[in-house]
Design an enzyme around this catalytic site. Structure first.
Site, short mmCIF file in Angstrom:
data_model
loop_
_atom_site.label_atom_id
_atom_site.label_comp_id
_atom_site.label_asym_id
_atom_site.label_seq_id
_atom_site.Cartn_x
_atom_site.Cartn_y
_atom_site.Cartn_z
N GLY A 25 0.83 -1.20 0.00
CA GLY A 25 0.00 0.00 0.00
C GLY A 25 0.86 1.24 0.00
O GLY A 25 2.09 1.17 0.16
N CYS A 55 5.53 -5.39 2.02
CA CYS A 55 5.66 -3.94 1.83
C CYS A 55 5.00 -3.15 2.97
O CYS A 55 5.49 -3.18 4.09
CB CYS A 55 5.13 -3.54 0.46
SG CYS A 55 5.71 -1.93 -0.10
N GLU A 91 5.89 -10.87 -6.28
CA GLU A 91 4.98 -11.42 -7.28
C GLU A 91 5.45 -11.25 -8.73
O GLU A 91 4.82 -11.74 -9.66
CB GLU A 91 3.59 -10.79 -7.13
CG GLU A 91 3.38 -9.46 -7.79
CD GLU A 91 4.18 -8.32 -7.20
OE1 GLU A 91 4.37 -7.31 -7.89
OE2 GLU A 91 4.61 -8.44 -6.03
N PHE A 115 9.44 4.28 2.73
CA PHE A 115 9.65 4.21 4.18
C PHE A 115 10.21 2.83 4.52
O PHE A 115 10.03 1.87 3.77
CB PHE A 115 8.33 4.41 4.93
CG PHE A 115 7.72 5.78 4.75
CD1 PHE A 115 7.87 6.77 5.72
CD2 PHE A 115 6.99 6.08 3.60
CE1 PHE A 115 7.30 8.02 5.55
CE2 PHE A 115 6.41 7.32 3.42
CZ PHE A 115 6.58 8.30 4.39
N HIS A 158 8.34 -6.73 -3.17
CA HIS A 158 7.21 -7.37 -3.83
C HIS A 158 7.66 -8.66 -4.50
O HIS A 158 8.41 -8.61 -5.48
CB HIS A 158 6.62 -6.43 -4.89
CG HIS A 158 5.96 -5.22 -4.33
ND1 HIS A 158 5.10 -4.42 -5.07
CD2 HIS A 158 6.01 -4.66 -3.10
CE1 HIS A 158 4.66 -3.43 -4.32
NE2 HIS A 158 5.21 -3.55 -3.12
#
Length: 447
Positions: A254, A281, A401, A326, A399
């Site tokens: 997000g 994440c 994927e 972040f 990530h």
């Protein structure tokens, strides 16, 4: 743009766009021409170093509040296939490219990228020296920016951007999360990807997924390893999730500042220890916040498909896809346990110290017991993954994927299924054997 360039463009299939301007809050100005929707947008300037996958980047909800600069020079050359989109509509504020392709070539393409951007009212600029822009951001850090096709006065735009809102302290996750729960199963997998991917595993695990701006391909990868998903809004009470009696809980990626997403991490705190949990994440940051850790804003973030990460448990290096501004400050999770950290008692700011020692250090957390550092970014020594040793939970910052990006981290979806099976060795997977799992061209690896 020179007169001769204008004349050349007028006699090609590429239309000549209207003047456009990008202005950063420190006064840097980059000029170009409009190549999508008209308008004026504000956001945090960032850059992505992926060589392909521009559509997945543009439709990743994690880019809410940001103006993306693509470092690869030509964008749009293979067009748009809607089934590759990661959300129903783009959440980014604007797009910056060197050259926008108007005539794509790909058998899967449905429309051009400029048409897709105009269809979704995304403002974009081309003709920008993106190398100079990226070097400027790397040297001076992420900052507010304005992209305009309506106002091309640099002084006017500078005043506007300095008066605009920062993304720090803003809950952007709630702007891209779903409003009500929905289910995802085998029937929801994209049909046009079947030529490359093997059949998914039969549904075995009942998983509740917090949607904080999830990429659809992450949900699809969970389905492919046997998960039957129920996606819920970002602030769903933990009691409601537990009432669904899930085999596991997934925390999605997000956008924005994790400190502002208290509606998620306060619920995660109630879930940890009650059910197996996997976070990616922002989900990783939500687990870290639930454990009482501090989060830092990175100078210019990690965004692209070429970030090397060391798995401290297997000593394998993964080339990863990332998108975050972040990161977790690992020392704030607790004091080191010397007997489980090669005798070390002092934290190091640069976590590549543990890479050199080939040690996965463990801290004692006041809330959840022992927590292990499992993954480290080899570019800057920041934390990329943790595992809770006394409860079934783990998370990574990147990530896995591969949409877009490499497949090295695909094993993490398998690891989640192994965690739900109760295996203690759930993370100890050889990525060389797993990275092609699920792909038809993987040969015997898929067996």
């Amino acid at each position: 743009m020179s007169e001769i360039t204008k004349k050349l463009l007028e006699n090609t299939s590429k239309p000549l766009g209207a003047p456009a301007l990008l202005v950063l809050e420190d006064g840097a100005v980059f000029s170009g021409t409009s190549c999508a929707a008209q308008g004026e947008v504000f956001g945090e300037i960032c850059f992505n170093t992926s060589l392909e996958g521009y559509l997945e980047v543009i439709t990743d909800p994690s880019y809410a509040g940001q103006i993306i600069t693509m470092t690869y020079p030509q964008i749009g050359n293979y067009g748009v296939n809607r089934e590759d989109c990661q959300s129903e509509k783009p959440a980014l504020r604007g797009l910056v490219v060197r050259d926008m392709c108007q005539v794509p070539s790909n058998w899967r393409s449905e429309l051009t990228l400029p048409d897709f951007l105009r269809e979704n009212n995304v403002v974009a600029i081309e003709g920008v020296d993106t190398r100079a822009l990226v070097r400027h951001v790397r040297d001076n850090g992420a900052q507010r920016a304005v992209l305009s096709t309506l106002d091309t006065d640099a002084e006017s735009l500078l005043a506007k951007v300095r008066a605009s809102e920062s993304i720090v302290g803003v809950n952007l996750a709630e702007t891209v999360s779903r409003s009500e729960k929905a289910t995802f199963g085998i029937d929801d997998l994209p049909k046009t990807q079947a030529f490359a991917l093997t059949a998914p595993a039969p549904a075995k695990y009942k998983v509740v997924a917090y949607d904080c701006g999830a990429k659809l391909s992450i949900f699809q990868n969970l389905v492919r390893v046997g998960c039957e998903l129920t996606a819920v809004p970002w602030d769903t009470p933990a009691e409601d999730v537990l009432a669904m009696n899930p085999d596991g809980v997934f925390l999605s990626n997000g956008p924005g500042d994790p400190d502002a997403v208290s509606g998620t991490y306060t619920q995660v705190e109630k879930l940890l220890g009650k059910v197996p949990v996997f976070g990616i994440c922002l989900g990783h940051q939500m687990m870290s916040k639930a454990a009482g850790a501090q989060i830092e804003k990175l100078k210019f973030g990690h965004r692209g498909g070429n970030h090397p990460v060391m798995n401290l448990r297997t000593h394998r290096v993964e080339i990863t896809a990332q998108n975050h501004g972040f990161g977790l400050l690992f020392p704030t999770l607790g004091e080191l346990i010397p007997e489980e950290s090669a005798g070390e008692t002092e934290h190091r700011d640069d976590l590549r110290f543990w890479v050199e020692k080939c040690v996965a250090p463990v801290v004692r957390n006041e809330k959840f017991g022992r927590i292990q550092l499992t993954h480290v970014n080899l570019n800057d020594g920041t934390a990329e993954g943790i595992a809770f040793l006394d409860i079934p939970a783990f998370s990574v910052q990147y990530h896995p994927e591969a949409s877009p990006g490499p497949t090295d981290a695909h094993y993490l979806f398998t690891a989640f299924s192994r965690l739900m099976d109760g295996r203690e060795d759930y993370l100890d997977i050889d990525i060389a054997a797993d990275r092609l799992a699920g792909w038809k061209f993987g040969g015997e690896v898929n067996a």
